[in-house]
Design a protein around this motif. Structure first.
Motif, PDB file in Angstrom:
ATOM      1  N   GLU A 142      29.398  37.102  26.942  1.00 32.95           N
ATOM      2  CA  GLU A 142      30.100  38.264  26.105  1.00 32.95           C
ATOM      3  C   GLU A 142      31.512  38.397  27.078  1.00 32.95           C
ATOM      4  N   THR A 143      31.488  38.358  28.227  1.00 34.42           N
ATOM      5  CA  THR A 143      32.945  38.627  28.810  1.00 34.42           C
ATOM      6  C   THR A 143      33.587  37.353  28.917  1.00 34.42           C
ATOM      7  N   PHE A 144      33.080  36.207  28.941  1.00 31.57           N
ATOM      8  CA  PHE A 144      33.871  34.975  28.560  1.00 31.57           C
ATOM      9  C   PHE A 144      34.657  35.014  27.197  1.00 31.57           C
ATOM     10  N   LYS A 145      33.874  35.409  26.127  1.00 35.06           N
ATOM     11  CA  LYS A 145      34.247  35.393  24.851  1.00 35.06           C
ATOM     12  C   LYS A 145      35.462  36.397  24.831  1.00 35.06           C
ATOM     13  N   LYS A 146      35.326  37.496  25.221  1.00 35.59           N
ATOM     14  CA  LYS A 146      36.628  38.864  25.303  1.00 35.59           C
ATOM     15  C   LYS A 146      37.776  38.013  26.108  1.00 35.59           C
ATOM     16  N   LEU A 147      37.350  37.455  27.188  1.00 33.38           N
ATOM     17  CA  LEU A 147      38.597  37.192  27.880  1.00 33.38           C
ATOM     18  C   LEU A 147      39.342  35.854  27.466  1.00 33.38           C
ATOM     19  N   THR A 148      38.590  34.973  26.679  1.00 30.85           N
ATOM     20  CA  THR A 148      39.217  33.722  26.247  1.00 30.85           C
ATOM     21  C   THR A 148      40.015  34.186  24.974  1.00 30.85           C
ATOM     22  N   MET A 165      42.398  42.237  30.982  1.00 30.12           N
ATOM     23  CA  MET A 165      41.410  41.586  31.749  1.00 30.12           C
ATOM     24  C   MET A 165      40.630  42.349  32.753  1.00 30.12           C
ATOM     25  N   GLY A 166      41.355  42.873  33.728  1.00 28.68           N
ATOM     26  CA  GLY A 166      40.956  43.630  34.731  1.00 28.68           C
ATOM     27  C   GLY A 166      39.697  44.799  34.241  1.00 28.68           C
ATOM     28  N   ALA A 167      40.267  45.339  33.083  1.00 25.57           N
ATOM     29  CA  ALA A 167      39.495  46.553  32.350  1.00 25.57           C
ATOM     30  C   ALA A 167      38.145  45.852  31.668  1.00 25.57           C
ATOM     31  N   ILE A 168      38.540  44.673  31.206  1.00 26.11           N
ATOM     32  CA  ILE A 168      37.018  44.058  30.603  1.00 26.11           C
ATOM     33  C   ILE A 168      35.995  43.612  31.748  1.00 26.11           C
ATOM     34  N   ILE A 169      36.508  43.010  32.751  1.00 24.94           N
ATOM     35  CA  ILE A 169      35.759  42.747  33.666  1.00 24.94           C
ATOM     36  C   ILE A 169      35.048  43.967  34.377  1.00 24.94           C
ATOM     37  N   ALA A 170      35.505  44.880  34.440  1.00 26.42           N
ATOM     38  CA  ALA A 170      34.955  46.335  34.968  1.00 26.42           C
ATOM     39  C   ALA A 170      34.288  47.038  33.934  1.00 26.42           C
ATOM     40  N   HIS A 171      34.196  46.427  32.829  1.00 22.72           N
ATOM     41  CA  HIS A 171      33.412  47.080  31.789  1.00 22.72           C
ATOM     42  C   HIS A 171      33.956  48.514  31.213  1.00 22.72           C
TER      43      HIS A 171
END
Length: 324
Positions: A124-130, A179-185
């Protein structure tokens, strides 16, 4: 050691560990060379900082930060080829040190390597980041094309120029923070607010870069001072000068931007003189301040502790006081 220096040191350690030299050397040596030239590491630092601001861990954001830095340096290698630039961060550019073909191919490899650094994240994180990364990468290319187009156009407007620098520079700063925000949920609202903070800060950063390109100290700036003028780039300084100058100075400026004389230094000084006389220098500094303030206003929307907002505010303030 201040927190920014800590992030930078941690990131450089990670970069060295994750980018080992391999064969063929003529492909990977230029990659190591451009990554080893240093620079501010602004974008990866922002990824790490944003992850921690939202309660995540910097180490979890390292590979995303590395993807951002790899992509940024890929774009520099290709930008330098397009601009025929001799220097990058005070050192010989990749295409000058090796050759044109090596610069193109090593740059291509860096773009592919950037995507590979996302592969360790959960689906899920991979999809958001890419998804974010791909959207950003194409906007950077669009911004670069606008930049090239503007060199041969005499009717560039200030709104067009601001859109160009948003795409070419600020969207990558914005994506680094999101990206930092996405990784920190972080919540979607907070992640999007961080994007807006980075977007506004990135525009201010590029306007500051335009100013330093003309009026910076060659010893600290790292790039060739006056490079934009030599390349006839329609920067904010140029467009504001046209808007505010006397008819005589407008004609002089347009003439100077239509030629590439052997005595480039004389052209640079003549253009800078018009920039100063027109009031464009003050107008540029006012615009830098306005975009910095827009970024700070976004911070008020974030659901994070006040101390964390202050950290981001201080980073923005220091960025606008830079001389490099």
């Amino acid at each position: 050691m201040d927190i920014i220096s800590q992030y930078r040191e941690q990131f450089v350690t990670h970069l060295k560990a994750r980018t080992q030299m391999t064969e063929p050397r003529n492909l990977y040596e230029p990659v190591h060379y451009i990554l080893g030239l240093g620079g501010k590491r602004l974008r990866p630092i922002l990824t790490l900082m944003t992850a921690e601001v939202f309660g995540g861990k910097a180490k979890d954001a390292m590979d995303a930060a590395l993807a951002i830095e790899m992509f940024h340096n890929f774009s520099l290698v290709h930008d330098d080829i397009m601009d025929d630039a001799p220097l990058r961060r005070g050192k010989t550019t990749v295409h000058e040190k090796w050759d044109l073909n090596t610069g193109i191919l090593s740059g291509d490899a860096m773009l592919i390597l950037a995507y590979q650094f996302f592969e360790g994240y959960p689906p899920e994180t991979f999809k958001k980041l890419t998804t974010l990364f791909s959207n950003t990468a194409i906007e950077v290319c669009e911004g670069q094309q606008y930049d090239v187009d503007f060199e041969t156009r005499d009717d560039v407007t200030i709104p067009e120029y601001l859109k160009m620098i948003e795409y070419k520079t600020s969207v990558l700063v914005a994506a680094a923070m999101q990206m930092g925000a996405i990784i920190a949920h972080a919540s979607e609202k907070d992640a999007e607010a961080m994007y807006e903070f980075g977007r506004n800060l990135g525009i201010a950063f590029q306007l500051q870069d335009d100013y330093l390109d003309a009026f910076g100290d060659p010893k600290t700036f790292g790039k060739q001072v006056g490079g934009d003028i030599m390349e006839n780039k329609k920067t904010f300084l140029y467009l504001k000068s046209l808007e505010k100058s006397t008819k005589e100075d407008q004609e002089s400026l347009m003439h100077l931007y239509s030629i590439k004389p052997k005595d480039a230094a004389a052209k640079v000084e003549a253009v800078k003189s018009i920039f100063k006389d027109s009031g464009a220098v003050e107008a540029t500094q006012t615009e830098i301040e306005a975009y910095t303030q827009k970024a700070f206003e976004v911070l008020e929307q974030l659901t994070i502790p006040e101390t964390n907002k202050e950290l981001l505010r201080k980073f923005g303030e220091n960025l606008m006081k830079r001389t490099v």
